[in-house]
Design a protein around this motif. Structure first.
Motif, PDB file in Angstrom:
ATOM      1  N   GLN A 196      21.433  23.284  62.404  1.00 16.74           N
ATOM      2  CA  GLN A 196      22.210  22.057  62.535  1.00 16.74           C
ATOM      3  C   GLN A 196      21.942  21.204  61.291  1.00 16.74           C
ATOM      4  N   LEU A 197      20.985  21.459  60.414  1.00 18.00           N
ATOM      5  CA  LEU A 197      20.485  20.611  59.320  1.00 18.00           C
ATOM      6  C   LEU A 197      20.266  21.636  58.230  1.00 18.00           C
ATOM      7  N   ASP A 198      19.849  21.171  56.984  1.00 18.31           N
ATOM      8  CA  ASP A 198      19.801  22.109  55.991  1.00 18.31           C
ATOM      9  C   ASP A 198      18.247  21.605  55.175  1.00 18.31           C
ATOM     10  N   ILE A 199      18.005  20.606  55.244  1.00 15.92           N
ATOM     11  CA  ILE A 199      16.787  19.969  54.495  1.00 15.92           C
ATOM     12  C   ILE A 199      16.283  18.624  55.218  1.00 15.92           C
ATOM     13  N   VAL A 200      14.956  18.959  55.510  1.00 18.69           N
ATOM     14  CA  VAL A 200      14.284  17.563  55.950  1.00 18.69           C
ATOM     15  C   VAL A 200      13.100  17.427  54.726  1.00 18.69           C
ATOM     16  N   CYS A 201      13.119  16.270  54.389  1.00 20.69           N
ATOM     17  CA  CYS A 201      12.298  15.671  53.281  1.00 20.69           C
ATOM     18  C   CYS A 201      11.457  14.581  53.743  1.00 20.69           C
ATOM     19  N   GLU A 202      10.198  14.490  53.614  1.00 22.59           N
ATOM     20  CA  GLU A 202       9.530  13.431  54.107  1.00 22.59           C
ATOM     21  C   GLU A 202       7.907  13.367  53.224  1.00 22.59           C
ATOM     22  N   ALA A 203       7.404  12.126  53.530  1.00 27.69           N
ATOM     23  CA  ALA A 203       6.052  11.913  52.599  1.00 27.69           C
ATOM     24  C   ALA A 203       5.098  11.089  53.544  1.00 27.69           C
ATOM     25  N   ASN A 204       3.717  11.082  53.345  1.00 27.64           N
ATOM     26  CA  ASN A 204       3.000  10.510  54.013  1.00 27.64           C
ATOM     27  C   ASN A 204       2.697  11.158  55.382  1.00 27.64           C
ATOM     28  N   LEU A 205       2.850  12.296  55.684  1.00 29.29           N
ATOM     29  CA  LEU A 205       2.892  12.911  57.084  1.00 29.29           C
ATOM     30  C   LEU A 205       1.390  13.266  56.957  1.00 29.29           C
ATOM     31  N   LYS A 206       0.727  13.206  58.050  1.00 30.23           N
ATOM     32  CA  LYS A 206      -0.476  13.794  58.493  1.00 30.23           C
ATOM     33  C   LYS A 206      -0.737  15.254  59.431  1.00 30.23           C
ATOM     34  N   LEU A 207      -1.825  15.755  59.212  1.00 33.46           N
ATOM     35  CA  LEU A 207      -1.730  17.207  59.777  1.00 33.46           C
ATOM     36  C   LEU A 207      -0.857  17.251  61.209  1.00 33.46           C
ATOM     37  N   MET A 223      11.707  27.667  55.658  1.00 36.00           N
ATOM     38  CA  MET A 223      10.373  27.697  55.069  1.00 36.00           C
ATOM     39  C   MET A 223      10.069  26.187  55.167  1.00 36.00           C
ATOM     40  N   MET A 224       8.699  26.059  55.162  1.00 38.60           N
ATOM     41  CA  MET A 224       8.205  24.415  54.714  1.00 38.60           C
ATOM     42  C   MET A 224       7.073  24.742  53.641  1.00 38.60           C
ATOM     43  N   CYS A 225       6.876  23.692  52.781  1.00 37.87           N
ATOM     44  CA  CYS A 225       6.341  23.733  51.924  1.00 37.87           C
ATOM     45  C   CYS A 225       5.999  22.068  51.316  1.00 37.87           C
ATOM     46  N   ASP A 226       4.985  21.811  50.264  1.00 38.57           N
ATOM     47  CA  ASP A 226       4.934  20.638  49.960  1.00 38.57           C
ATOM     48  C   ASP A 226       6.061  20.519  48.938  1.00 38.57           C
ATOM     49  N   TRP A 227       6.122  19.373  48.068  1.00 37.29           N
ATOM     50  CA  TRP A 227       7.168  18.910  47.210  1.00 37.29           C
ATOM     51  C   TRP A 227       7.118  19.957  45.906  1.00 37.29           C
ATOM     52  N   ASN A 228       5.807  20.451  45.644  1.00 40.51           N
ATOM     53  CA  ASN A 228       5.913  21.541  44.548  1.00 40.51           C
ATOM     54  C   ASN A 228       6.232  22.675  45.061  1.00 40.51           C
ATOM     55  N   LEU A 243      13.241  23.789  54.882  1.00 43.58           N
ATOM     56  CA  LEU A 243      14.434  24.359  54.114  1.00 43.58           C
ATOM     57  C   LEU A 243      15.011  25.353  55.129  1.00 43.58           C
ATOM     58  N   GLY A 244      16.406  25.093  55.520  1.00 44.10           N
ATOM     59  CA  GLY A 244      16.904  26.247  56.244  1.00 44.10           C
ATOM     60  C   GLY A 244      17.022  27.567  55.703  1.00 44.10           C
ATOM     61  N   ASP A 245      17.446  27.275  54.449  1.00 43.44           N
ATOM     62  CA  ASP A 245      17.780  28.545  53.470  1.00 43.44           C
ATOM     63  C   ASP A 245      16.688  28.365  52.355  1.00 43.44           C
ATOM     64  N   PRO A 246      15.794  29.214  52.181  1.00 40.90           N
ATOM     65  CA  PRO A 246      14.865  29.508  51.441  1.00 40.90           C
ATOM     66  C   PRO A 246      15.242  29.856  50.126  1.00 40.90           C
ATOM     67  N   ALA A 247      16.593  30.276  49.922  1.00 36.70           N
ATOM     68  CA  ALA A 247      17.294  30.227  48.698  1.00 36.70           C
ATOM     69  C   ALA A 247      17.448  29.051  47.860  1.00 36.70           C
ATOM     70  N   ARG A 248      17.363  27.832  48.577  1.00 37.39           N
ATOM     71  CA  ARG A 248      17.636  26.746  48.059  1.00 37.39           C
ATOM     72  C   ARG A 248      16.250  26.254  47.218  1.00 37.39           C
ATOM     73  N   LEU A 249      15.308  26.955  47.495  1.00 38.54           N
ATOM     74  CA  LEU A 249      13.874  26.095  47.240  1.00 38.54           C
ATOM     75  C   LEU A 249      13.923  25.694  45.725  1.00 38.54           C
ATOM     76  N   GLU A 250      14.386  26.364  44.717  1.00 42.76           N
ATOM     77  CA  GLU A 250      14.201  26.053  43.309  1.00 42.76           C
ATOM     78  C   GLU A 250      15.068  24.989  43.048  1.00 42.76           C
ATOM     79  N   ASP A 251      16.093  24.560  43.693  1.00 38.81           N
ATOM     80  CA  ASP A 251      17.171  23.816  43.593  1.00 38.81           C
ATOM     81  C   ASP A 251      16.538  22.438  44.109  1.00 38.81           C
TER      82      ASP A 251
END
Length: 260
Positions: A196-207, A223-228, A243-251
């Motif tokens: 239903q969504l393609d990207i979620v982006c957040e900061a200051n999250l805890k474990l 896939m999930m990753c940090d901002w790097n 990211l719903g589609d890992p192909a968009r990671l570099e973008d």
């Protein structure tokens, strides 16, 4: 390695949390402020107490790390990470887009994750080597042809400092930002896992905010990753991408790196 016993326990933990949370929903219960000024209610505390009791009965050697009652050490190298009400603000506003988060972390890496929306009776389960399920049926993320087509979500601008907020807006400007979703906490990640969504982006999250989300999103093909772009683990800095589609990671990483 399978986690059948752990999955069965996670299901019971979510059931126990539901039993504490649902009767208090939309009842006007009060809240207190924690040291970080975030709200906490009776539902948060009662749900975590119920889950901790079950874990200690079944896996007494495992550590427990919960948002409300902190860390309880163990000797097994495994940690149950609990956020009884992720989205307390939504819960207090009577909005059923909060969730209970349950994760099993082994040597710092999440291997099992569960997102439960107790009011709507919606449950997502992810575990290493298994497809993610929604109420028992497999779900998957969707393809995203370009960043310009992407629907992006975040819980709210006030969770970013000025620096991170500028980077987030740089990314959002390259997406289909007229479809940007604000608010949602863990529910956004569940929606991403369902396509239903393609990207979620957040900061200051805890474990406890992100550990359970990783197996759910990745088991659905995302896939999930940090901002790097590096994998998330117990020592990550709290800047989180899904990211719903890992192909968009570099973008996505490139767009975040631009300081606007």
């Amino acid at each position: 390695m399978t986690f059948d016993a752990e999955i069965a326990l996670a299901q019971r933990l979510a059931d126990a949390a539901r039993a504490e949370i649902v009767p208090l929903f939309r009842t006007g219960i009060g809240s207190e402020r924690k040291e970080d000024r975030s709200p906490v209610t009776e539902a948060d505390r009662a749900a975590e107490v119920a889950m901790r009791r079950l874990i200690k009965a079944e896996f007494p050697r495992d550590a427990v790390h919960g948002e409300e009652f902190g860390a309880e050490p163990g000797t097994s190298g495994r940690t149950w990470v609990l956020d009884p009400v992720d989205g307390t603000t939504a819960f207090m506003a009577g909005r059923p887009i909060f969730g209970t988060l349950i994760a099993l972390v082994v040597e710092g890496w999440p291997v099992l994750g569960l997102i439960d929306q107790p009011v709507l009776q919606e449950r997502w389960l992810g575990a290493t080597g298994q497809p993610t399920t929604f109420n028992g049926k497999p779900v998957s993320t969707r393809a995203c042809r370009s960043l310009a087509d992407a629907a992006i979500a975040t819980t709210g601008p006030h969770y970013f400092d000025d620096h991170d907020g500028a980077h987030f807006m740089g990314l959002a400007a390259k997406t289909d930002h007229k479809r940007m979703v604000m608010g949602g906490d863990c529910y956004n990640y569940a929606m991403l896992a369902m396509g239903q969504l393609d990207i979620v982006c957040e900061a200051n999250l805890k474990l406890h905010d992100y550990a359970a989300l990783i197996p759910v999103v990745e088991g659905a093909g995302g896939m999930m990753c940090d901002w790097n772009g590096d994998p998330l683990h117990a020592a990550s800095d709290g800047r989180v991408l899904a990211l719903g589609d890992p192909a968009r990671l570099e973008d996505v990483v490139a767009a975040l790196a631009c300081n606007h």
